[in-house]
Design an enzyme around this catalytic site. Structure first.
Site, PDB file in Angstrom:
ATOM      1  N   ARG A 280       0.871  -1.181   0.000  1.00  0.00           N
ATOM      2  CA  ARG A 280       0.000   0.000   0.000  1.00  0.00           C
ATOM      3  C   ARG A 280       0.908   1.230   0.000  1.00  0.00           C
ATOM      4  NH1 ARG A 280      -2.388   3.321   3.773  1.00  0.00           N
ATOM      5  NH2 ARG A 280      -4.473   4.076   3.253  1.00  0.00           N
TER       6      ARG A 280
ATOM      7  N   LYS B 179      -4.035   5.580   8.376  1.00  0.00           N
ATOM      8  CA  LYS B 179      -4.802   5.950   7.185  1.00  0.00           C
ATOM      9  C   LYS B 179      -5.374   7.338   7.415  1.00  0.00           C
ATOM     10  CE  LYS B 179      -8.944   4.316   4.688  1.00  0.00           C
ATOM     11  NZ  LYS B 179      -8.672   4.307   3.271  1.00  0.00           N
TER      12      LYS B 179
ATOM     13  N   SER C 168     -12.666  -3.023   0.172  1.00  0.00           N
ATOM     14  CA  SER C 168     -13.002  -2.458   1.483  1.00  0.00           C
ATOM     15  C   SER C 168     -14.467  -2.083   1.500  1.00  0.00           C
ATOM     16  CB  SER C 168     -12.172  -1.193   1.747  1.00  0.00           C
ATOM     17  OG  SER C 168     -10.820  -1.522   1.846  1.00  0.00           O
TER      18      SER C 168
END
Ligand code: 3NM
Length: 224
Positions: A40, A141, A112
């Site tokens: 990520r 995040k 998600s």
């Protein structure tokens, strides 16, 4: 089986390991027993272009050495160029059905979701698993939603018992049990491993804990 690879799902980008070398952290996490890895590479300090490709390729090779699936977050072109094992997308990314079409039927697709309706749509679009979070507060995040505990995991697990779920957000060895009890196949996490000074041991402890809880869920009477 998808459920098995979700048990301890490590997510990381080159910016998540502070002063430690991300490839070293990844290798130690793999040695400690993570069952899946997602690259990520997001945020201001993230790698771009050729640098990103080259870093991703190194991560993928490490994963292959340890026979652990390598998933790319969000970047379908990168996943295809590398022939990664799969891709994970959020609600804000490309539509799941389109991504499934681009990657074909074999590759792993994770989406998600934040409620039962999104889970239904993800499954319909061809998702192999859904990520549900944030369970707890996270600082990994930037645009994370309000922590929702394990309520949504439980709702989705009841509605769609065949859709594998991984919980995410603020998870540690000390607070992961409710995720599995709610019906999660495993936990996805960044900082618990990426910020650890001993990622191998941290991953091992997490994995041991998850296996223990799964065992108890499967054979509750033996642990009464
Ligand atoms: N997605 P940590 S929370 C990548 O809620 C990500 O969908 C989330 O990192 C979501 O384990 C999150 O350090 C960050 O809390 C998880």
């Amino acid at each position: 089986m998808i459920k098995n690879i979700l048990r301890l799902y490590f997510i990381m980008g080159s910016m998540n390991t502070q002063e430690n070398d991300p490839l070293d952290v990844l290798e130690k996490a793999l040695q400690g027993g993570v069952t899946c890895f997602q690259l990520r590479e997001k945020g201001v300090a993230s790698l771009q272009g050729q640098e990103k490709y080259s870093f991703a390729e190194k991560c993928m090779k490490l994963c292959q050495t340890y026979h652990v699936p390598f998933i790319v977050n969000d970047d379908v072109e990168l996943a295809l160029a590398l022939n990664a094992d799969g891709i994970h997308i959020g609600q804000e990314d490309e539509a799941a059905a389109l991504v499934r079409k681009k990657i074909g039927p074999e590759k792993i697709l994770g989406v998600s979701v934040h409620n039962v309706e999104e889970a239904f749509l993800a499954q319909k679009a061809g998702a192999d698993y859904v990520g549900i979070g944030p369970v707890y507060t996270t600082s990994s995040k930037e645009d994370a939603r309000i922590p929702a505990g394990t309520k949504v995991i439980e709702q989705v697990a009841i509605q769609y018992p065949n859709l594998p779920i991984v919980g995410i957000g603020g998870l540690t060895e000390g607070n992961l049990v409710p995720v599995i009890r709610a019906g999660g196949a495993g936990v996805a996490l960044i900082s618990a491993i990426a910020s650890s000074q001993d990622p191998r041991n941290q991953a091992k402890q997490l994995r041991d804990k998850i296996e223990q809880v799964l065992e108890k869920e499967r054979f509750p009477s033996e642990h009464a």
